[in-house]
Write a protein that holds these residues in place. Sequence first.
Motif, PDB file in Angstrom:
ATOM      1  N   LYS A   1       0.826  -1.217   0.000  1.00 40.61           N
ATOM      2  CA  LYS A   1       0.000   0.000   0.000  1.00 40.61           C
ATOM      3  C   LYS A   1       0.854   1.258   0.000  1.00 40.61           C
ATOM      4  N   TRP A   2       2.117   1.153   0.489  1.00 38.48           N
ATOM      5  CA  TRP A   2       2.960   2.338   0.511  1.00 38.48           C
ATOM      6  C   TRP A   2       3.297   2.817  -0.915  1.00 38.48           C
ATOM      7  N   LYS A   3       3.346   1.899  -1.851  1.00 39.17           N
ATOM      8  CA  LYS A   3       3.583   2.304  -3.241  1.00 39.17           C
ATOM      9  C   LYS A   3       2.405   3.141  -3.743  1.00 39.17           C
ATOM     10  N   THR A   4       1.185   2.683  -3.434  1.00 36.01           N
ATOM     11  CA  THR A   4      -0.008   3.432  -3.836  1.00 36.01           C
ATOM     12  C   THR A   4      -0.029   4.805  -3.183  1.00 36.01           C
ATOM     13  N   TYR A   5       0.277   4.850  -1.883  1.00 37.51           N
ATOM     14  CA  TYR A   5       0.312   6.135  -1.185  1.00 37.51           C
ATOM     15  C   TYR A   5       1.352   7.068  -1.807  1.00 37.51           C
ATOM     16  N   TYR A   6       2.534   6.530  -2.098  1.00 31.21           N
ATOM     17  CA  TYR A   6       3.608   7.367  -2.634  1.00 31.21           C
ATOM     18  C   TYR A   6       3.241   7.929  -3.998  1.00 31.21           C
ATOM     19  N   GLU A   7       2.711   7.079  -4.860  1.00 30.35           N
ATOM     20  CA  GLU A   7       2.336   7.555  -6.194  1.00 30.35           C
ATOM     21  C   GLU A   7       1.182   8.551  -6.132  1.00 30.35           C
ATOM     22  N   THR A   8       0.303   8.379  -5.156  1.00 31.25           N
ATOM     23  CA  THR A   8      -0.775   9.349  -4.943  1.00 31.25           C
ATOM     24  C   THR A   8      -0.197  10.688  -4.493  1.00 31.25           C
ATOM     25  N   GLN A   9       0.768  10.638  -3.591  1.00 30.98           N
ATOM     26  CA  GLN A   9       1.421  11.867  -3.133  1.00 30.98           C
ATOM     27  C   GLN A   9       2.101  12.589  -4.291  1.00 30.98           C
ATOM     28  N   GLN A  10       2.728  11.828  -5.177  1.00 29.72           N
ATOM     29  CA  GLN A  10       3.360  12.439  -6.343  1.00 29.72           C
ATOM     30  C   GLN A  10       2.331  13.173  -7.207  1.00 29.72           C
ATOM     31  N   GLN A  11       1.158  12.539  -7.393  1.00 29.50           N
ATOM     32  CA  GLN A  11       0.103  13.151  -8.186  1.00 29.50           C
ATOM     33  C   GLN A  11      -0.453  14.408  -7.517  1.00 29.50           C
ATOM     34  N   ILE A  12      -0.600  14.364  -6.211  1.00 33.61           N
ATOM     35  CA  ILE A  12      -1.082  15.522  -5.463  1.00 33.61           C
ATOM     36  C   ILE A  12      -0.129  16.702  -5.646  1.00 33.61           C
ATOM     37  N   ARG A  13       1.163  16.422  -5.520  1.00 30.70           N
ATOM     38  CA  ARG A  13       2.153  17.492  -5.645  1.00 30.70           C
ATOM     39  C   ARG A  13       2.245  18.008  -7.085  1.00 30.70           C
ATOM     40  N   ALA A  14       2.228  17.105  -8.035  1.00 23.61           N
ATOM     41  CA  ALA A  14       2.402  17.503  -9.441  1.00 23.61           C
ATOM     42  C   ALA A  14       1.226  18.319  -9.976  1.00 23.61           C
ATOM     43  N   ASN A  15       0.047  18.131  -9.367  1.00 22.85           N
ATOM     44  CA  ASN A  15      -1.151  18.813  -9.870  1.00 22.85           C
ATOM     45  C   ASN A  15      -1.608  19.977  -8.992  1.00 22.85           C
ATOM     46  N   ASN A  16      -0.719  20.468  -8.152  1.00 19.94           N
ATOM     47  CA  ASN A  16      -1.019  21.628  -7.298  1.00 19.94           C
ATOM     48  C   ASN A  16      -2.255  21.426  -6.428  1.00 19.94           C
ATOM     49  N   VAL A  17      -2.396  20.209  -5.934  1.00 16.47           N
ATOM     50  CA  VAL A  17      -3.520  19.912  -5.049  1.00 16.47           C
ATOM     51  C   VAL A  17      -3.222  20.340  -3.624  1.00 16.47           C
ATOM     52  N   ASP A  18      -1.934  20.367  -3.257  1.00 20.17           N
ATOM     53  CA  ASP A  18      -1.570  20.708  -1.873  1.00 20.17           C
ATOM     54  C   ASP A  18      -0.796  22.016  -1.797  1.00 20.17           C
ATOM     55  N   ALA A  19      -0.901  22.654  -0.625  1.00 23.51           N
ATOM     56  CA  ALA A  19      -0.242  23.943  -0.394  1.00 23.51           C
ATOM     57  C   ALA A  19       1.188  23.790   0.104  1.00 23.51           C
ATOM     58  N   LYS A  20       1.656  22.537   0.264  1.00 19.28           N
ATOM     59  CA  LYS A  20       3.029  22.227   0.670  1.00 19.28           C
ATOM     60  C   LYS A  20       3.361  22.772   2.065  1.00 19.28           C
ATOM     61  N   LEU A  21       2.374  22.737   2.961  1.00 19.04           N
ATOM     62  CA  LEU A  21       2.563  23.285   4.311  1.00 19.04           C
ATOM     63  C   LEU A  21       2.642  22.158   5.328  1.00 19.04           C
ATOM     64  N   GLY A  22       3.701  22.161   6.117  1.00 19.51           N
ATOM     65  CA  GLY A  22       3.902  21.116   7.115  1.00 19.51           C
ATOM     66  C   GLY A  22       2.916  21.224   8.266  1.00 19.51           C
ATOM     67  N   PHE A  23       2.493  20.072   8.777  1.00 21.30           N
ATOM     68  CA  PHE A  23       1.523  20.020   9.882  1.00 21.30           C
ATOM     69  C   PHE A  23       2.017  20.818  11.081  1.00 21.30           C
TER      70      PHE A  23
END
Length: 442
Positions: free
Chosen positions: A245-267
């Motif tokens: 499942k970590w592969k799925t999570y990682y590739e999802t994170q890549q998609q989130i970052r590449a498509n400007n879905v996240d503000a890149k702000l640390g918790f």
Amino acid sequence: MKKSKWFSMMLALVMVLTIAAGCGNNSGSNTGNEPSPAGNDPAQTDTPAGEPKALEGKLVVWTFFDQVKEMGLKFEEKNPGVEVEVNIFPGDQYQTKLLSAMQSGDNVPDVFDLERGYIGKFIDANFIADLSAMGIEDLLKDYIPYVRELGRAADGTIRAVSDHSSPGAFWYLRENAKKYLGTDDPEKIGEMVNSWDKIIELGKKVNADSGGKVFLMQNAGDLFDIGAYNTEPWVKEGKLNIDPKWKTYYETQQQIRANNVDAKLGFMSAGWGNALNDGTAILSAMPAWATFMIDNKDDKAVGKFGMAKSPEGFYTGGTYRGIYEKSPNKELAYEFIKYIASPEWQEYNLGKTGNMPGSGKVYQDNMDTFKVNLLGDQNPMKVYYELVNAMPGIAPDKYGEEVLSKWRKVAGQGITNNTSYDDVVADFKKEVKNAFPDIQVD
């Protein structure tokens, strides 16, 4: 005949009085030959038949968490014969101080706190009392599974108990959600973001519609928290185990970052708090205890927020309590543990702090009535209860949190640098091998 009859009557009277005296209350100043002031009804005595004896004694509790003082005061209030001394130590020093005391056996507390981040290092130690042997399993039958299992040692016994569950969900400003998502209804928003594919597509739209000024999520790194406790343990039978499942999570994170879905702000960063309050990030993956990050000066945020389900349940943090095995006050310490596991304390704590309980019964009893003023009329416990019950119950181990931190580091860099999953795994294995030579890394 009269004399014989009189003698028989006197003998019978003496026997009756003797039996009555034997059944009387012999406590206090009574000698057993005098009638008890309370008669023969045990309900009139100080300790009625069938009820436990009043608790007495002193407990020393070590913690890094200042709210334990109130916990101690409430236990004293319930048990006037008990004194609870709570010693609070700085979080960065606490773990070392506790371990040193336990290993030396000097100046040791009766009860001590363990934080989720390092409970695995302590849970199997021989200085932690076996709570299962003392009867705790029955009291935890209705507990949220992962909350109960996080206190379980490798031998299958419960060694520590928490009074809360620290669940998370997506919090959002209602006004902002209406503007960019078309609704502020928690159930509708929950349906809109119930998969990562939906989140990516929705995030693209939000960013485009706002001219690049607004993001759907705070950080792709939120998936570390969500994935952390929905995956298999990092170490199995001494070998490094990377759940697919970590592969799925990682590739999802890549998609989130590449498509400007996240503000890149640390918790919990300053920018994270600003985005939560001004709406530049619509959804904030936030644990129930983090509402102090919301600016509610002069009640300006009351009713302004909503809360929706995340695609999977998650939690952040958690404080557990165990008993020192050689404590001379183990029985009293166990009563303290029983108290924090009880609906009585957890309902009080829910009302006072809003901390979500560890007890499933407390969830069920309050989910239709409990409110958080920031959320207006929404019932947050309904959202949390569904999420927390779907999460697996996994016992901690001494490697889990530290290996996870290595993954966060390597995978986080990989997301920033757009590194392939295979290269991230190779770098991760090197980190684990260097840090934990006793773990077999293929």
